[in-house]
Scaffold this motif. Structure first.
Motif, short mmCIF file in Angstrom:
data_model
loop_
_atom_site.label_atom_id
_atom_site.label_comp_id
_atom_site.label_asym_id
_atom_site.label_seq_id
_atom_site.Cartn_x
_atom_site.Cartn_y
_atom_site.Cartn_z
N GLU A 58 -27.74 -31.62 27.69
CA GLU A 58 -27.74 -30.19 28.01
C GLU A 58 -26.35 -29.62 28.25
N THR A 59 -25.44 -30.43 28.82
CA THR A 59 -24.14 -29.89 29.23
C THR A 59 -22.97 -30.26 28.32
N LYS A 60 -23.10 -31.34 27.54
CA LYS A 60 -21.99 -31.79 26.70
C LYS A 60 -22.27 -31.68 25.20
N ILE A 61 -23.52 -31.98 24.81
CA ILE A 61 -23.84 -31.96 23.38
C ILE A 61 -24.13 -30.56 22.88
N LEU A 62 -25.05 -29.85 23.55
CA LEU A 62 -25.52 -28.56 23.03
C LEU A 62 -24.51 -27.41 23.11
N PRO A 63 -23.75 -27.24 24.22
CA PRO A 63 -22.86 -26.06 24.30
C PRO A 63 -21.87 -25.92 23.14
N LEU A 84 -26.71 -34.84 15.46
CA LEU A 84 -26.69 -36.27 15.74
C LEU A 84 -25.51 -36.55 16.65
N ALA A 85 -25.75 -37.22 17.77
CA ALA A 85 -24.68 -37.50 18.73
C ALA A 85 -24.77 -38.94 19.21
N ILE A 86 -23.62 -39.48 19.61
CA ILE A 86 -23.54 -40.85 20.13
C ILE A 86 -23.04 -40.79 21.57
N ILE A 87 -23.77 -41.46 22.46
CA ILE A 87 -23.42 -41.53 23.88
C ILE A 87 -23.15 -42.99 24.26
N VAL A 120 -19.48 -39.74 22.89
CA VAL A 120 -18.49 -40.36 22.00
C VAL A 120 -18.20 -39.46 20.80
N SER A 121 -19.26 -38.94 20.19
CA SER A 121 -19.08 -38.07 19.03
C SER A 121 -20.32 -37.23 18.82
N SER A 122 -20.14 -36.10 18.12
CA SER A 122 -21.24 -35.17 17.89
C SER A 122 -21.10 -34.58 16.49
N PHE A 123 -22.22 -34.49 15.77
CA PHE A 123 -22.21 -34.01 14.39
C PHE A 123 -23.39 -33.08 14.14
N VAL A 124 -23.24 -32.19 13.18
CA VAL A 124 -24.34 -31.32 12.74
C VAL A 124 -24.43 -31.38 11.23
N GLN A 125 -25.62 -31.04 10.72
CA GLN A 125 -25.86 -31.07 9.28
C GLN A 125 -26.84 -29.98 8.89
N ASP A 126 -26.58 -29.34 7.78
CA ASP A 126 -27.49 -28.35 7.22
C ASP A 126 -28.42 -29.10 6.27
N SER A 127 -29.66 -29.36 6.69
CA SER A 127 -30.55 -30.20 5.88
C SER A 127 -31.99 -29.72 5.99
N GLY A 128 -32.87 -30.57 6.56
CA GLY A 128 -34.29 -30.24 6.65
C GLY A 128 -34.75 -30.13 8.08
N TRP A 129 -36.02 -30.45 8.30
CA TRP A 129 -36.59 -30.45 9.65
C TRP A 129 -36.55 -31.86 10.19
N ALA A 130 -35.99 -32.04 11.38
CA ALA A 130 -35.85 -33.35 12.00
C ALA A 130 -37.20 -33.84 12.53
N ASN A 160 -26.01 -33.30 1.82
CA ASN A 160 -25.07 -32.73 2.78
C ASN A 160 -24.54 -33.79 3.72
N GLU A 161 -23.28 -33.70 4.02
CA GLU A 161 -22.66 -34.62 4.97
C GLU A 161 -22.74 -34.04 6.37
N PHE A 162 -22.69 -34.92 7.37
CA PHE A 162 -22.60 -34.47 8.74
C PHE A 162 -21.19 -33.96 9.02
N GLU A 163 -21.11 -32.86 9.73
CA GLU A 163 -19.84 -32.26 10.10
C GLU A 163 -19.60 -32.45 11.60
N GLU A 164 -18.45 -32.94 11.95
CA GLU A 164 -18.16 -33.23 13.35
C GLU A 164 -18.00 -31.96 14.17
N VAL A 165 -18.50 -32.01 15.40
CA VAL A 165 -18.36 -30.90 16.34
C VAL A 165 -17.45 -31.36 17.46
N LYS A 166 -16.40 -30.63 17.72
CA LYS A 166 -15.46 -31.00 18.78
C LYS A 166 -15.39 -29.92 19.85
#
Length: 236
Positions: free
Chosen positions: A48-53, A104-107, A113-123, A230-236
């Motif tokens: 809620e506080t690190k991945i989504l904002p 997609l994120a890694i904790i 550790v890292s966070s990514f987004v992708q324009d694709s389908g329904w998860a 589509n590739e995952f794009e990193e979110v920083k």
């Protein structure tokens, strides 16, 4: 939505599947998870506080509303051998029939550790694949849905591995086919691990009693490459 895909399931194992030391990569016949589930307490705060904002700042627009839905999380060693990490998969927004932005994120150790987004389908789902190519890193199986078109639809699974800290798709396969009222076919994917793993695909069909039955042989299968994937794009 996914509850209409898989119901009244019978868990069937192919007799020779494990005799050769194979592992399950993805099994669409396992009981469906609740798509509205909340993150477990162990990762809820960081979700809620690190991945989504940061993702909100990047994605929210007229075509992508602020409507994240947690899909699931799995534990493993994804970006670093021997590490105890959690991979988080979620839908951030839906942009059309079978289209949307996913994350997609890694904790690790309570830290993002890292966070990514992708324009694709329904998860739909996330699963851990136990180091199928024996390089010390676990892979991730991400299941997507493509919506309903002319009364039919299906799900597909992409296998990802992290290379240099970024998710790279190893391949894709169709995991189920369904109509508005029932699942008509499902494919279970297994693999014989190794430097060059060998994948096997077994087809199942649902009978009138709502039970799956094997159809045909468990055959070697080459993962497909999605055209224009589509590739995952990193979110920083």
């Amino acid at each position: 939505m996914r509850h209409c895909l898989l119901f009244v399931l019978t868990f069937i194992f192919a007799a020779g599947a494990f005799a050769q030391g194979t592992i399950v990569v993805h099994d669409p016949m396992l009981p469906a998870k609740d798509g509205e589930a909340k993150p477990p307490r162990s990762i809820e705060k960081i979700y809620e506080t690190k991945i989504l904002p940061p993702v909100r700042k990047k994605l929210v627009s007229d075509s992508c509303s602020d409507s994240p839905t947690f899909t699931g999380a799995v534990n493993g060693s994804f970006t670093k051998a021997g590490a105890r990490q959690t991979a988080v998969f979620y839908q951030f927004c839906e942009t059309g029939n079978g289209l949307g932005m996913v994350g997609l994120a890694i904790i690790e150790n309570g830290r993002l550790v890292s966070s990514f987004v992708q324009d694709s389908g329904w998860a739909f789902d996330i699963g851990r694949v136990a180091d199928v190519n024996r390089n010390g890193l676990d892979e991730i199986a991400l299941e997507f849905g493509g919506g309903m078109h002319q009364g039919e639809g299906g799900t597909g699974v992409s296998i990802y591995e992290f290379k240099d800290g970024k998710p790279v798709e190893l391949g894709w396969y169709q995991s189920s086919k369904f109509t508005e009222t029932e699942t008509t076919a499902a494919w279970r994917l297994t693999a014989k691990p190794g430097k060059r793993p060998i994948f096997y695909r077994q087809k199942y069909v649902m009978n009138r009693a709502g039970k799956y039955r094997r159809s045909g042989a468990n055959k070697a299968f080459k993962l497909e490459e999605l055209e224009g994937g589509n590739e995952f794009e990193e979110v920083k």
